[in-house]
Design a protein around this motif. Sequence first.
Motif, mmCIF file in Angstrom:
data_model
loop_
_atom_site.group_PDB
_atom_site.id
_atom_site.type_symbol
_atom_site.label_atom_id
_atom_site.label_comp_id
_atom_site.label_asym_id
_atom_site.label_seq_id
_atom_site.Cartn_x
_atom_site.Cartn_y
_atom_site.Cartn_z
ATOM 1 N N THR A 45 4.817 0.897 -0.578
ATOM 2 C CA THR A 45 5.059 -0.400 -1.485
ATOM 3 C C THR A 45 6.048 -1.233 -0.581
ATOM 4 O O THR A 45 5.943 -2.374 -0.473
ATOM 5 N N LEU A 46 7.058 -0.614 -0.019
ATOM 6 C CA LEU A 46 7.971 -1.423 0.984
ATOM 7 C C LEU A 46 7.263 -1.883 1.969
ATOM 8 O O LEU A 46 7.603 -3.009 2.515
ATOM 9 N N LEU A 47 6.579 -1.156 2.779
ATOM 10 C CA LEU A 47 5.693 -1.390 3.697
ATOM 11 C C LEU A 47 4.801 -2.861 3.559
ATOM 12 O O LEU A 47 4.714 -3.782 4.252
ATOM 13 N N SER A 48 4.198 -2.821 2.405
ATOM 14 C CA SER A 48 3.461 -3.954 2.035
ATOM 15 C C SER A 48 4.332 -5.250 1.654
ATOM 16 O O SER A 48 3.570 -6.258 1.935
ATOM 17 N N PHE A 49 5.314 -4.919 1.200
ATOM 18 C CA PHE A 49 6.105 -6.095 1.030
ATOM 19 C C PHE A 49 6.526 -6.692 2.355
ATOM 20 O O PHE A 49 6.653 -7.924 2.656
ATOM 21 N N TYR A 50 6.864 -5.913 3.419
ATOM 22 C CA TYR A 50 7.271 -6.189 4.508
ATOM 23 C C TYR A 50 6.028 -7.130 5.319
ATOM 24 O O TYR A 50 5.905 -8.407 5.815
ATOM 25 N N PHE A 51 4.587 -6.552 5.127
ATOM 26 C CA PHE A 51 3.633 -6.830 5.957
ATOM 27 C C PHE A 51 3.196 -8.360 5.183
ATOM 28 O O PHE A 51 2.441 -8.932 5.823
ATOM 29 N N ALA A 52 3.433 -8.506 3.981
ATOM 30 C CA ALA A 52 3.029 -9.516 3.375
ATOM 31 C C ALA A 52 3.713 -10.813 3.799
ATOM 32 O O ALA A 52 2.964 -11.942 3.660
ATOM 33 N N PHE A 53 4.782 -10.657 4.680
ATOM 34 C CA PHE A 53 5.161 -11.959 5.439
ATOM 35 C C PHE A 53 5.042 -11.935 6.689
ATOM 36 O O PHE A 53 5.585 -12.628 7.693
ATOM 37 N N THR A 54 4.046 -11.004 7.249
ATOM 38 C CA THR A 54 3.500 -11.150 8.611
ATOM 39 C C THR A 54 2.086 -11.355 8.559
ATOM 40 O O THR A 54 1.223 -11.591 7.593
ATOM 41 N N ARG A 55 1.353 -11.653 9.930
ATOM 42 C CA ARG A 55 0.160 -11.856 10.341
ATOM 43 C C ARG A 55 -0.089 -10.534 11.064
ATOM 44 O O ARG A 55 0.372 -10.640 12.161
ATOM 45 N N TRP A 56 -0.638 -9.537 10.641
ATOM 46 C CA TRP A 56 -0.847 -8.370 11.386
ATOM 47 C C TRP A 56 -2.452 -7.748 11.588
ATOM 48 O O TRP A 56 -3.271 -8.220 10.644
ATOM 49 N N ALA A 278 -0.208 -10.114 0.938
ATOM 50 C CA ALA A 278 0.512 -11.039 0.094
ATOM 51 C C ALA A 278 -0.112 -11.082 -1.312
ATOM 52 O O ALA A 278 0.621 -10.746 -2.345
ATOM 53 N N GLY A 279 -1.488 -11.183 -1.491
ATOM 54 C CA GLY A 279 -2.160 -11.263 -2.655
ATOM 55 C C GLY A 279 -1.919 -9.749 -3.350
ATOM 56 O O GLY A 279 -1.802 -9.793 -4.560
ATOM 57 N N ASN A 280 -1.732 -8.596 -2.597
ATOM 58 C CA ASN A 280 -1.452 -7.332 -3.424
ATOM 59 C C ASN A 280 -0.085 -7.445 -3.971
ATOM 60 O O ASN A 280 0.004 -6.917 -5.038
#
Length: 305
Positions: A45-56, A278-280
């Motif tokens: 969950t924490l990683l998804s919140f971080y990667f939502a602010f990135t292009r990865w 980000a949608g998730n």
Amino acid sequence: MHSEATARPKTAAPRAVARHVERSYPLWFYIPGGLVYVVLFIVPTLLSFYFAFTRWTLFDSTFVGFDNFIQFFAEPGLIGSLKNTLVYGVVTSASKVVLGMLLAVLLSGPIIARGYLRSVTFFPVLVSAVGVGLTFQVLLDPFNGVVNQVWTAITGADGPGWLTNPDLALLSVAAIDVWKGVGLATLIYIAGIAAIPNEYFEAARVDGAGAWQQFRSIILPLSFPATSTVILLSLIGGLRSFDLIWSTTQGGPGFSSDVIASVIYKQYQAGFYGLSTAGNVILFLVVTAIVYPLSRWLNSKETSL
């Protein structure tokens, strides 16, 4: 004095037993479960919140701030998919509550082959959602499907396009979802009804209460914990539903049965991983914003009964 001395051990003993029960499990006993929860839920969950602010991609990531969220909210079909998500969640959860309660009352009574009927009702829950979706895609085919062939034989008119008509597609998938999931709701209600003491029903029969009065005055209020459980589980499942919708309509025709989860998956397919993440996050926040206050309200109603 003597009465006070004899009274103290009686009040102290239950407290000592309660303390013993509370401390019967040492702290290390909870560590394995806690580690599994942290690794499988908290960290992703924490990683998804971080990667939502990135292009990865699989190998690198670039921080882009709120660009993914801005782009996701600019999606042309987002408002429609959000509306479809809410409609789908409400329709499926309400239907499972009503049908689950009615089936549980029926299957809790003295009927023939009760165990067999319970098994038949619960069987769809065990079947894969993808398998169910593909099966109903064949059954509801507008030209060669069994459902429309029976429709034509009875009415003499061509059957509707259950999954190809934009006005019917979402509700048709919702009906399939209800058929698949009502068995679990029924099982929860059967357990709730079985937990009601039989003395209530005996007293009601002595007072001359009929079946409807027993249902309204005993079963309906005393099975409220089961009702709140069914509402929450069904609503969470409905708001997050993807596999059944994708295997039957893939969000079509057009965008008529698109939900937030299918929009997210389409972004994954297109390679926009940061956008779909980000949608998730948005879906997680939407489900939490709906379910958490509803859960608090249902718990308050349950404790007041």
